[in-house]
Design a protein around this motif. Structure first.
Motif, PDB file in Angstrom:
ATOM      1  N   GLY A   1     199.189  -0.820  95.908  1.00 53.77           N
ATOM      2  CA  GLY A   1     199.308  -2.256  95.718  1.00 53.77           C
ATOM      3  C   GLY A   1     198.737  -3.054  96.866  1.00 53.77           C
ATOM      4  O   GLY A   1     198.797  -4.283  96.867  1.00 53.77           O
ATOM      5  N   GLN A   2     198.137  -2.380  97.843  1.00 54.41           N
ATOM      6  CA  GLN A   2     197.519  -3.070  98.960  1.00 54.41           C
ATOM      7  C   GLN A   2     196.035  -3.310  98.681  1.00 54.41           C
ATOM      8  O   GLN A   2     195.443  -2.726  97.778  1.00 54.41           O
ATOM      9  CB  GLN A   2     197.693  -2.269 100.247  1.00 54.41           C
ATOM     10  N   ARG A   3     195.426  -4.160  99.483  1.00 56.37           N
ATOM     11  CA  ARG A   3     194.007  -4.469  99.368  1.00 56.37           C
ATOM     12  C   ARG A   3     193.302  -3.922 100.598  1.00 56.37           C
ATOM     13  O   ARG A   3     193.687  -4.195 101.735  1.00 56.37           O
ATOM     14  CB  ARG A   3     193.808  -5.972  99.266  1.00 56.37           C
ATOM     15  N   GLN A   4     192.241  -3.141 100.366  1.00 57.42           N
ATOM     16  CA  GLN A   4     191.507  -2.533 101.474  1.00 57.42           C
ATOM     17  C   GLN A   4     190.107  -3.148 101.560  1.00 57.42           C
ATOM     18  O   GLN A   4     189.355  -3.181 100.586  1.00 57.42           O
ATOM     19  CB  GLN A   4     191.390  -1.030 101.276  1.00 57.42           C
ATOM     20  N   PHE A   5     189.776  -3.644 102.736  1.00 56.28           N
ATOM     21  CA  PHE A   5     188.483  -4.272 102.990  1.00 56.28           C
ATOM     22  C   PHE A   5     187.599  -3.313 103.786  1.00 56.28           C
ATOM     23  O   PHE A   5     188.022  -2.771 104.816  1.00 56.28           O
ATOM     24  CB  PHE A   5     188.653  -5.582 103.778  1.00 56.28           C
ATOM     25  N   GLN A   6     186.369  -3.101 103.316  1.00 56.70           N
ATOM     26  CA  GLN A   6     185.396  -2.260 104.009  1.00 56.70           C
ATOM     27  C   GLN A   6     184.454  -3.157 104.819  1.00 56.70           C
ATOM     28  O   GLN A   6     183.980  -4.177 104.310  1.00 56.70           O
ATOM     29  CB  GLN A   6     184.578  -1.441 102.990  1.00 56.70           C
ATOM     30  N   TYR A   7     184.194  -2.771 106.073  1.00 55.77           N
ATOM     31  CA  TYR A   7     183.320  -3.603 106.891  1.00 55.77           C
ATOM     32  C   TYR A   7     182.438  -2.736 107.769  1.00 55.77           C
ATOM     33  O   TYR A   7     182.668  -1.535 107.944  1.00 55.77           O
ATOM     34  CB  TYR A   7     184.137  -4.554 107.767  1.00 55.77           C
ATOM     35  N   VAL A   8     181.405  -3.375 108.321  1.00 54.00           N
ATOM     36  CA  VAL A   8     180.473  -2.734 109.266  1.00 54.00           C
ATOM     37  C   VAL A   8     180.437  -3.588 110.519  1.00 54.00           C
ATOM     38  O   VAL A   8     180.292  -4.813 110.455  1.00 54.00           O
ATOM     39  CB  VAL A   8     179.058  -2.607 108.654  1.00 54.00           C
ATOM     40  N   GLU A   9     180.567  -2.916 111.673  1.00 55.53           N
ATOM     41  CA  GLU A   9     180.538  -3.635 112.942  1.00 55.53           C
ATOM     42  C   GLU A   9     179.159  -4.257 113.161  1.00 55.53           C
ATOM     43  O   GLU A   9     178.127  -3.654 112.844  1.00 55.53           O
ATOM     44  CB  GLU A   9     180.840  -2.679 114.096  1.00 55.53           C
ATOM     45  N   THR A  10     179.151  -5.465 113.719  1.00 56.18           N
ATOM     46  CA  THR A  10     177.881  -6.143 114.013  1.00 56.18           C
ATOM     47  C   THR A  10     177.682  -6.342 115.513  1.00 56.18           C
ATOM     48  O   THR A  10     176.657  -6.852 115.937  1.00 56.18           O
ATOM     49  CB  THR A  10     177.838  -7.514 113.312  1.00 56.18           C
ATOM     50  N   GLN A  11     178.654  -5.963 116.333  1.00 55.82           N
ATOM     51  CA  GLN A  11     178.482  -6.084 117.775  1.00 55.82           C
ATOM     52  C   GLN A  11     177.421  -5.093 118.250  1.00 55.82           C
ATOM     53  O   GLN A  11     177.277  -4.000 117.688  1.00 55.82           O
ATOM     54  CB  GLN A  11     179.796  -5.792 118.503  1.00 55.82           C
ATOM     55  N   SER A  12     176.693  -5.482 119.287  1.00 55.41           N
ATOM     56  CA  SER A  12     175.572  -4.661 119.753  1.00 55.41           C
ATOM     57  C   SER A  12     176.008  -3.261 120.189  1.00 55.41           C
ATOM     58  O   SER A  12     175.293  -2.285 120.002  1.00 55.41           O
ATOM     59  CB  SER A  12     174.852  -5.361 120.933  1.00 55.41           C
ATOM     60  N   THR A  13     177.216  -3.143 120.765  1.00 54.87           N
ATOM     61  CA  THR A  13     177.652  -1.834 121.258  1.00 54.87           C
ATOM     62  C   THR A  13     178.173  -0.933 120.145  1.00 54.87           C
ATOM     63  O   THR A  13     178.217   0.289 120.296  1.00 54.87           O
ATOM     64  CB  THR A  13     178.762  -2.009 122.311  1.00 54.87           C
ATOM     65  N   LYS A  14     178.570  -1.520 119.015  1.00 55.23           N
ATOM     66  CA  LYS A  14     179.127  -0.735 117.922  1.00 55.23           C
ATOM     67  C   LYS A  14     178.408  -1.010 116.611  1.00 55.23           C
ATOM     68  O   LYS A  14     178.953  -0.774 115.536  1.00 55.23           O
ATOM     69  CB  LYS A  14     180.613  -1.045 117.750  1.00 55.23           C
ATOM     70  N   ALA A  15     177.206  -1.536 116.692  1.00 58.59           N
ATOM     71  CA  ALA A  15     176.484  -1.923 115.480  1.00 58.59           C
ATOM     72  C   ALA A  15     176.356  -0.753 114.517  1.00 58.59           C
ATOM     73  O   ALA A  15     176.000   0.367 114.912  1.00 58.59           O
ATOM     74  CB  ALA A  15     175.097  -2.438 115.853  1.00 58.59           C
ATOM     75  N   GLY A  16     176.662  -0.982 113.274  1.00 57.37           N
ATOM     76  CA  GLY A  16     176.550   0.025 112.235  1.00 57.37           C
ATOM     77  C   GLY A  16     177.793   0.852 112.021  1.00 57.37           C
ATOM     78  O   GLY A  16     177.891   1.576 111.036  1.00 57.37           O
ATOM     79  N   GLN A  17     178.730   0.749 112.934  1.00 56.73           N
ATOM     80  CA  GLN A  17     179.962   1.520 112.778  1.00 56.73           C
ATOM     81  C   GLN A  17     180.806   0.927 111.653  1.00 56.73           C
ATOM     82  O   GLN A  17     181.049  -0.274 111.603  1.00 56.73           O
ATOM     83  CB  GLN A  17     180.748   1.516 114.089  1.00 56.73           C
ATOM     84  N   LYS A  18     181.260   1.785 110.751  1.00 55.09           N
ATOM     85  CA  LYS A  18     182.018   1.323 109.594  1.00 55.09           C
ATOM     86  C   LYS A  18     183.516   1.399 109.873  1.00 55.09           C
ATOM     87  O   LYS A  18     183.978   2.161 110.715  1.00 55.09           O
ATOM     88  CB  LYS A  18     181.678   2.165 108.371  1.00 55.09           C
ATOM     89  N   GLY A  19     184.246   0.573 109.147  1.00 54.16           N
ATOM     90  CA  GLY A  19     185.696   0.557 109.292  1.00 54.16           C
ATOM     91  C   GLY A  19     186.347  -0.035 108.068  1.00 54.16           C
ATOM     92  O   GLY A  19     185.679  -0.433 107.109  1.00 54.16           O
ATOM     93  N   GLN A  20     187.640  -0.075 108.088  1.00 56.72           N
ATOM     94  CA  GLN A  20     188.374  -0.649 106.963  1.00 56.72           C
ATOM     95  C   GLN A  20     189.644  -1.322 107.461  1.00 56.72           C
ATOM     96  O   GLN A  20     190.188  -0.971 108.505  1.00 56.72           O
ATOM     97  CB  GLN A  20     188.716   0.433 105.938  1.00 56.72           C
ATOM     98  N   LEU A  21     190.086  -2.275 106.691  1.00 57.72           N
ATOM     99  CA  LEU A  21     191.259  -3.047 107.034  1.00 57.72           C
ATOM    100  C   LEU A  21     192.121  -3.164 105.784  1.00 57.72           C
ATOM    101  O   LEU A  21     191.653  -3.610 104.739  1.00 57.72           O
ATOM    102  CB  LEU A  21     190.854  -4.442 107.538  1.00 57.72           C
ATOM    103  N   THR A  22     193.356  -2.743 105.890  1.00 57.47           N
ATOM    104  CA  THR A  22     194.244  -2.732 104.737  1.00 57.47           C
ATOM    105  C   THR A  22     195.342  -3.777 104.899  1.00 57.47           C
ATOM    106  O   THR A  22     195.996  -3.841 105.950  1.00 57.47           O
ATOM    107  CB  THR A  22     194.890  -1.345 104.556  1.00 57.47           C
ATOM    108  N   VAL A  23     195.507  -4.605 103.878  1.00 60.09           N
ATOM    109  CA  VAL A  23     196.510  -5.681 103.915  1.00 60.09           C
ATOM    110  C   VAL A  23     197.290  -5.659 102.600  1.00 60.09           C
ATOM    111  O   VAL A  23     196.809  -5.140 101.582  1.00 60.09           O
ATOM    112  CB  VAL A  23     195.850  -7.056 104.120  1.00 60.09           C
ATOM    113  N   PRO A  24     198.499  -6.213 102.575  1.00 58.85           N
ATOM    114  CA  PRO A  24     199.283  -6.227 101.339  1.00 58.85           C
ATOM    115  C   PRO A  24     198.664  -7.148 100.287  1.00 58.85           C
ATOM    116  O   PRO A  24     198.126  -8.213 100.615  1.00 58.85           O
ATOM    117  CB  PRO A  24     200.650  -6.743 101.790  1.00 58.85           C
ATOM    118  N   GLU A  25     198.742  -6.741  99.040  1.00 52.79           N
ATOM    119  CA  GLU A  25     198.233  -7.545  97.932  1.00 52.79           C
ATOM    120  C   GLU A  25     199.102  -8.788  97.727  1.00 52.79           C
ATOM    121  O   GLU A  25     198.609  -9.857  97.376  1.00 52.79           O
ATOM    122  CB  GLU A  25     198.223  -6.708  96.647  1.00 52.79           C
TER     123      GLU A  25
END
Length: 269
Positions: free
Chosen positions: A177-201
């Motif tokens: 029942g949670q919502r998961q967001f997929q993202y890619v880092e845009t900072q120069s030191t971590k550019a391209g690194q993928k991650g996710q953030l999970t929050v309650p629906e």
């Protein structure tokens, strides 16, 4: 005209102009020297030690104050009206009786005021904000956050603030029942690194709609949009108008239980 004619007229004129003591509560007709008549009305309340009747409208802000004033001033013919649209309860303390009319000029008026927290949550209902603005809103309203707890929601808010320099690409609903967001880092030191953030629906908040009223639970459903301006977040409250009506009805019920007069639905004449 002879002197014998003038003397009686002058005496009458002096009598008309001579000061005399008058009593409050009466109307006097005074003959003037020029032959006119002046009316002096001393029947008004300003000439009495106390008014002849109670008048005026007293405005209170909660049920407790309403019943306190009611107990002091009502009689067996007093009437009470509740208006759910205006959020008001009005007592006509000197209402008409079955045998005759009264002035209906002494009234008690409960005008409910919405709390600041209620107005703020309703104002942002359905609006999308950027990540930082959404996180700040949650931080400013931690006392109203019930489920998940305020501590958990604070952690979520801080996660959104930390994920400002990322590119959110997608979001999907989990079985939990949670919502998961997929993202890619845009900072120069971590550019391209993928991650996710999970929050309650959904999350539950506790609000007091009116000053002096009880608190009620509302469910807020998370809203989001991923576009050219990045991730935007918001919430949609479930049936807040029903909660508002319930809160008003509960105030009417609380007053009805404390007075010996039925509360009528409507407005007084």
């Amino acid at each position: 005209m002879t002197n014998t004619d003038v003397q009686p007229i002058a005496a009458l004129a002096q009598q008309a102009l001579a000061p005399k003591q008058v009593e409050p509560g009466s109307i006097y007709l005074v003959a003037r020297a020029d032959g006119s008549v002046q009316t002096i009305n001393l029947t008004g309340d300003e000439y009495r030690d106390t008014p002849t009747r109670k008048t005026g409208t007293t405005t209170v802000r909660d049920a407790e104050s309403f019943t306190a004033y009611w107990d002091k001033h009502h009689d067996e013919n007093s009437e009470v009206y509740a208006d759910s649209e205006r959020l008001t309860i009005t007592a006509v303390l000197d209402a008409h009786t079955t045998s005759g009319a009264r002035w209906a000029g002494h009234r008690l008026h409960l005008a409910l005021r919405e709390t600041t927290a209620w107005k703020q949550w309703l104002h942002m209902d359905g609006q999308l904000m950027d990540q930082e603005a959404f996180a700040e809103f949650l931080e400013d309203h931690l006392p109203e956050l019930l489920e998940p707890s305020a501590a958990e929601m604070l952690e979520i808010a801080q996660s959104f603030q930390a994920a400002v320099k990322v590119d959110f690409q997608s979001a999907h609903r989990l079985n939990s029942g949670q919502r998961q967001f997929q993202y890619v880092e845009t900072q120069s030191t971590k550019a391209g690194q993928k991650g996710q953030l999970t929050v309650p629906e959904t999350f539950v908040i506790g609000l007091v709609p009116f000053d002096g009223s009880e608190g009620y639970k509302l469910t807020a459903r998370l809203r989001h949009r991923i576009g050219q301006n990045g991730l935007r977040l918001g919430y949609k409250l479930e049936r807040p108008d029903d909660i508002r009506k319930t809160a008003f009805d509960d105030v009417v019920k609380a007053i009805g239980e404390q007075i010996d007069t039925p509360v009528m639905n409507g407005t007084s004449a």
